[in-house]
Design an enzyme around this catalytic site. Structure first.
Site, short mmCIF file in Angstrom:
data_model
loop_
_atom_site.label_atom_id
_atom_site.label_comp_id
_atom_site.label_asym_id
_atom_site.label_seq_id
_atom_site.Cartn_x
_atom_site.Cartn_y
_atom_site.Cartn_z
N GLY A 49 -8.45 11.23 1.62
CA GLY A 49 -8.44 11.76 2.97
C GLY A 49 -9.41 12.91 3.04
O GLY A 49 -9.89 13.40 2.00
N GLN A 54 -12.95 20.78 5.89
CA GLN A 54 -13.60 20.62 4.58
C GLN A 54 -15.10 20.38 4.69
O GLN A 54 -15.81 20.52 3.70
CB GLN A 54 -12.95 19.48 3.79
N CYS A 102 -7.57 17.66 -4.79
CA CYS A 102 -8.19 17.95 -3.50
C CYS A 102 -9.69 18.03 -3.71
O CYS A 102 -10.14 18.61 -4.69
CB CYS A 102 -7.66 19.28 -2.97
N LEU A 103 -10.45 17.46 -2.79
CA LEU A 103 -11.91 17.50 -2.92
C LEU A 103 -12.46 18.94 -2.83
O LEU A 103 -13.58 19.20 -3.23
CB LEU A 103 -12.57 16.62 -1.85
N HIS A 143 -0.83 16.64 3.09
CA HIS A 143 -1.96 17.34 2.46
C HIS A 143 -3.10 17.53 3.48
O HIS A 143 -3.63 18.64 3.62
CB HIS A 143 -2.44 16.53 1.25
N GLU A 144 -3.45 16.46 4.19
CA GLU A 144 -4.58 16.56 5.13
C GLU A 144 -4.24 17.46 6.31
O GLU A 144 -5.08 18.26 6.75
CB GLU A 144 -5.01 15.17 5.62
N HIS A 147 -4.66 21.14 5.61
CA HIS A 147 -6.02 21.66 5.72
C HIS A 147 -6.29 22.21 7.12
O HIS A 147 -6.99 23.22 7.27
CB HIS A 147 -7.05 20.56 5.42
ZN ZN Z 1 -7.56 18.45 0.23
#
Ligand code: ZN
Length: 189
Positions: A49, A54, A102-103, A143-144, A147
């Protein structure tokens, strides 16, 4: 459409709350371009995701997709989902401990997530959706959506479980995958 740089922990925009997208602007070139970039960037980085913060855009937009994901091979598939102004909330108090990555954060760690959540959102065509998601898929949604509120996994993780990806793979992956595979089989997602 383009792959955009992904901001990493320490960048102030990851800590800001994103703004709702006016519904009549979902069809605009700006928002449609943002959605395309989110999808391309998520796929390029093998993410499950990606939230607009981000890539440095403070709009409440996330994309989610899981399909034979090499970062998270235990995650059940999720069809490509574009969620504009997602709203998420638990429908009961069942929790699960998920080892998340997480990216934007070069670590993994265990995070407590709700197992059953209700989500409402608009898709890229402006249509409203409402449904219940469960299990690891519910974890991905939480999680998304975190953000969009400027929250990262390090805020929620048990700090003593934080590990680099190398150390996760060396010391924690096998136990976690065994545990979470049993959970996924039980919950069905
Ligand atoms: Zn993340």
């Amino acid at each position: 459409m383009s792959v955009r740089p992904i901001l990493t922990i320490g960048h102030p925009l990851l800590r800001r709350e994103a703004e709702p997208v006016p519904i009549d602007e979902i069809g605009s070139a700006e928002v449609q371009g943002l959605i395309d970039d989110l999808i391309d960037t998520m796929r390029h980085a093998n993410g499950a995701g990606l939230a607009a913060n981000q890539i440095g855009v403070l709009h409440r937009v996330v994309v989610i997709e899981v399909k034979d994901n090499p970062r998270y091979p235990y995650k059940p598939p999720i069809p490509l989902t574009v969620a504009v102004n997602p709203v998420i909330g638990p429908i009961d108090d069942e929790m699960v401990r998920i080892n998340e990555g997480c990216l934007s954060v070069p670590l993994r760690g265990f995070v407590e997530r709700y197992v059953n959540v209700k989500v409402t959102y608009h898709d890229r065509h402006g249509r409203r959706h409402e449904g219940v998601v469960r299990g690891l898929t519910a974890g991905t949604w939480q999680h998304e959506c975190d953000h969009l509120d400027g929250t990262l996994i390090v805020d929620r993780a048990d700090p003593r479980t934080l590990a680099t990806w190398d150390e996760y793979e060396r010391h924690h992956r096998d136990d976690f995958v065994k545990e979470i595979t049993g959970f996924v089989n039980r919950v069905g997602s």
